[in-house]
Design a protein around this motif. Structure first.
Motif, mmCIF file in Angstrom:
data_model
loop_
_atom_site.group_PDB
_atom_site.id
_atom_site.type_symbol
_atom_site.label_atom_id
_atom_site.label_comp_id
_atom_site.label_asym_id
_atom_site.label_seq_id
_atom_site.Cartn_x
_atom_site.Cartn_y
_atom_site.Cartn_z
ATOM 1 N N UNK A 112 7.670 -0.996 -5.414
ATOM 2 C CA UNK A 112 6.532 -0.155 -5.803
ATOM 3 C C UNK A 112 5.330 -0.396 -4.891
ATOM 4 N N UNK A 113 5.098 -1.691 -4.589
ATOM 5 C CA UNK A 113 3.943 -2.027 -3.752
ATOM 6 C C UNK A 113 4.106 -1.408 -2.366
ATOM 7 N N UNK A 114 5.320 -1.488 -1.794
ATOM 8 C CA UNK A 114 5.544 -0.938 -0.460
ATOM 9 C C UNK A 114 5.365 0.575 -0.480
ATOM 10 N N UNK A 153 7.836 5.476 13.438
ATOM 11 C CA UNK A 153 7.637 5.308 11.995
ATOM 12 C C UNK A 153 6.517 6.243 11.576
ATOM 13 N N UNK A 154 6.785 7.069 10.558
ATOM 14 C CA UNK A 154 5.795 8.074 10.163
ATOM 15 C C UNK A 154 5.772 8.171 8.645
ATOM 16 N N UNK A 155 4.620 7.849 8.071
ATOM 17 C CA UNK A 155 4.518 7.784 6.617
ATOM 18 C C UNK A 155 4.826 9.138 5.976
ATOM 19 N N UNK A 156 4.398 10.209 6.634
ATOM 20 C CA UNK A 156 4.609 11.528 6.053
ATOM 21 C C UNK A 156 6.101 11.887 6.039
ATOM 22 N N UNK A 157 6.827 11.523 7.115
ATOM 23 C CA UNK A 157 8.273 11.768 7.135
ATOM 24 C C UNK A 157 8.964 10.970 6.039
ATOM 25 N N UNK A 158 8.573 9.713 5.856
ATOM 26 C CA UNK A 158 9.153 8.900 4.780
ATOM 27 C C UNK A 158 8.963 9.622 3.456
ATOM 28 N N UNK B 3 12.764 -1.806 6.117
ATOM 29 C CA UNK B 3 11.941 -2.687 6.948
ATOM 30 C C UNK B 3 11.459 -2.071 8.266
ATOM 31 N N UNK B 4 12.347 -1.434 9.081
ATOM 32 C CA UNK B 4 11.850 -0.977 10.388
ATOM 33 C C UNK B 4 10.653 -0.026 10.282
ATOM 34 N N UNK B 5 10.732 0.942 9.380
ATOM 35 C CA UNK B 5 9.627 1.897 9.263
ATOM 36 C C UNK B 5 8.376 1.202 8.753
ATOM 37 N N UNK B 6 8.561 0.309 7.777
ATOM 38 C CA UNK B 6 7.392 -0.361 7.207
ATOM 39 C C UNK B 6 6.715 -1.222 8.265
ATOM 40 N N UNK B 7 7.531 -1.961 9.045
ATOM 41 C CA UNK B 7 6.960 -2.778 10.121
ATOM 42 C C UNK B 7 6.225 -1.880 11.115
#
Lengths: 280, 289
Positions: A112-114, A153-158, B3-7
């Protein structure tokens, strides 16, 4: 709408749509026509629209003028843009879909935190971290990997993947779990194949944004040997005196790859935009 | 698995964001032999009160506001009009949708160049010669990009041209979720087209419309590419069009003043975050998942 329109209404609809569409299309026609005309006929009033004297001379002139160490190589600019787009899109699909799967389907401490962290990071526009990133990686300027890495890494894609995965009924994975498949296997053998629409939408939106990417290359690239196309476009159009034919030919070469992708995957483009917003 | 995306997100978004705040409290210059020194709130004080710095910065803020004040309502209204026009069963409707959406795929660096030609100041510029033709020669040549009175308007127009298709598609998706029976019922009640629009269409897409307006305002604060391209090579009036992001980039890049640029970045972030939070607050009810 509910009723069948009368022929007059239908005609009016077409008329209004055509007038509006011409506003959107004329600049594009002007671009394509101009790229095929001699430079002195482009900035020539309304006759810039007349299809006279068409030839591919401007294209060969761009390709030959950008063909030395001092001016840079056109195909190199193109290659760099294609490579960056490929790395950012494929890398992004892998990393962000995996992240979303972990966050939507697997149970672990701190999940949840992540997820909250990712929602918060989604609020941060790239522009607001560009300056510190530029300072942090200042000694890495003019390297290819620093042009791609920050965008994988893209927060919106996630978030987009997360929304999609949550709509998949859990019972589908349970069968796999009973057969002894671990989370990785379940993800790649079951979830990925049934999530093609989500992958297509995210891929196309990412490609579109990456292809036009401008701010980061402005900050990080001074060496023409690693310069992506849009940045070279801005350098090329700043030449004095401007050679309009060549500038427009360059512009067509810049937009052609996206137009081709757009023509083939139009449905996913539009769906990607629409779903990202209506669900978000 | 996550992990990879978060990192990646922490390294390239989280850390630099915190770093921007830290840098804004220091006097940091790129390539300077002097060690960075702690500056406290000095950078912020200068941004808002030092005449040399606050002049361009406040002008940039004002330009951003002007841009948003015009782009947000006009682009949203135009997108809504297009979406309504396109939300009907006509032959070739798919073609029209594609035509309006097409500029969205054009990179801003190219859009700026196309419009540089259209708005060219010579009497042979596209817009000038069109005006000349319709006014029977009463309209002289005008320097649309270079004149401080029309420079921002030019940026507004080309930005709307490029971006309106994006909003249109979102609104179209919203319109298609309104059940057709509502219109049939309205028709039975002899509601006029305007009444149908007021009482069926608008309530039906209310949350989408608010979302689009807020999204447009966040995006409009991020305006940079077109201004940079046209100022650097297209004869655009710099003072009338510099935006907050343009100011941050030139401060960091041309003046090597990282501390100052970071302070601008932090102010920029605060504005965007306030806009985004308003958006979440407004859109959440009725759209809970």
């Amino acid at each position: 709408m509910g009723t069948t329109p009368t022929p007059l209404r239908r005609f009016m609809d077409y008329a209004v749509l055509s007038v509006l569409a011409s506003v959107f299309v004329l600049p594009v026609i002007y671009l394509f026509l101009g790229s095929l005309k001699p430079s002195d006929e482009i900035l020539n009033g309304l006759s810039g629209f007349l299809p006279t004297d068409l030839s591919f001379d401007n294209y060969s002139a761009v390709l030959s003028s950008l063909n030395s160490d001092s001016t840079g190589y056109f195909w190199r600019f193109m290659g760099i843009s294609l490579l960056l787009a490929f790395v950012v899109v494929t890398g992004g699909l892998f990393v962000n879909s995996m992240a979303a799967y972990g966050l939507s389907r697997l149970k672990w401490r701190g999940r949840e935190a992540v997820f909250t962290l990712i929602l918060l990071l989604m609020l941060v526009p790239f522009e607001s971290v560009a300056v510190p990133l530029f300072y942090m990686f200042n000694d890495q300027r003019n390297t290819l990997y620093i042009l791609a890495l920050p965008f994988i890494a893209n927060a919106f894609s996630v978030y987009q993947f997360h929304t999609f995965f949550r709509s998949i009924p859990p019972s589908i994975e349970e069968a796999a779990r009973i057969d002894g498949a671990g989370p990785w296997r379940t993800f790649f053998a079951i979830i990925v194949p049934m999530s093609k629409p989500a992958f297509a939408s995210v891929a196309i939106l990412t490609f579109l944004i990456q292809w036009g990417s401008f701010l980061w290359p402005v900050l990080m690239v001074s060496d023409p040997s690693v310069r992506p196309l849009p940045l070279e476009m801005s350098v090329f159009q700043g030449q004095q005196p401007p050679d309009w034919g060549q500038i427009l030919a360059f512009g067509v070469l810049l937009v052609l790859p996206v137009l081709i992708v757009f023509a083939f995957f139009q449905r996913w483009f539009v769906q990607g935009v629409a779903s990202s917003a209506v669900k978000g | 698995m996550s992990a990879p995306a978060v990192v990646g997100l922490i390294v390239f978004v989280g850390v630099p964001f915190g770093y921007a705040v830290v840098l804004s409290f220091y006097n940091v210059r790129l390539g300077s032999p002097l060690e960075p020194s702690f500056f406290g709130l000095e950078q912020y004080r200068r941004l808002f009160t030092d005449p040399d710095l606050s002049g361009p910065f406040l002008r940039a803020l004002l330009n951003n506001l002007t841009f948003a004040v015009f782009v947000v309502p006009v682009q949203t209204a135009l997108a809504l009009a297009l979406a309504i026009l396109l939300n009907r069963k006509l032959k070739a409707i798919g073609l029209f949708r594609s035509l309006f959406f097409m500029p969205v795929v054009f990179p801003m660096a190219l859009v700026a160049v196309i419009w540089r030609l259209i708005l060219a100041r010579s009497d042979q510029g596209m817009l000038n010669s069109a005006l000349d033709a319709v006014s029977f020669g009463n309209w002289g040549a005008f320097d649309w990009l270079g004149d401080s009175a029309t420079a921002m308007a030019s940026i507004v127009v080309l930005s709307i041209w490029q971006g309106v298709g994006f909003q249109m598609v979102i609104l179209l998706a919203g319109l298609q979720q309104i059940p057709g029976e509502l219109y049939e019922a309205a028709e039975l009640d002899r509601a006029s087209r305007w009444q149908q629009f007021r009482h069926v269409t608008l309530p039906g897409i209310h949350s989408t419309l608010v979302f689009v307006a807020m999204l447009t305002s966040v995006l409009s604060f991020r305006v940079f590419d077109q201004v940079y391209v046209l100022v650097r090579g297209g004869g655009l009036d710099e003072d009338a069009t510099r935006t907050v992001m343009y100011q941050a980039v030139t401060t960091a890049f041309d003046q090597n003043n990282i501390g100052q640029a970071s302070a601008i970045t932090v102010v920029f972030f605060l504005i965007v975050v306030v806009l985004t939070l308003i958006q979440r607050r407004v859109v959440r009810p009725g759209n809970e998942d």
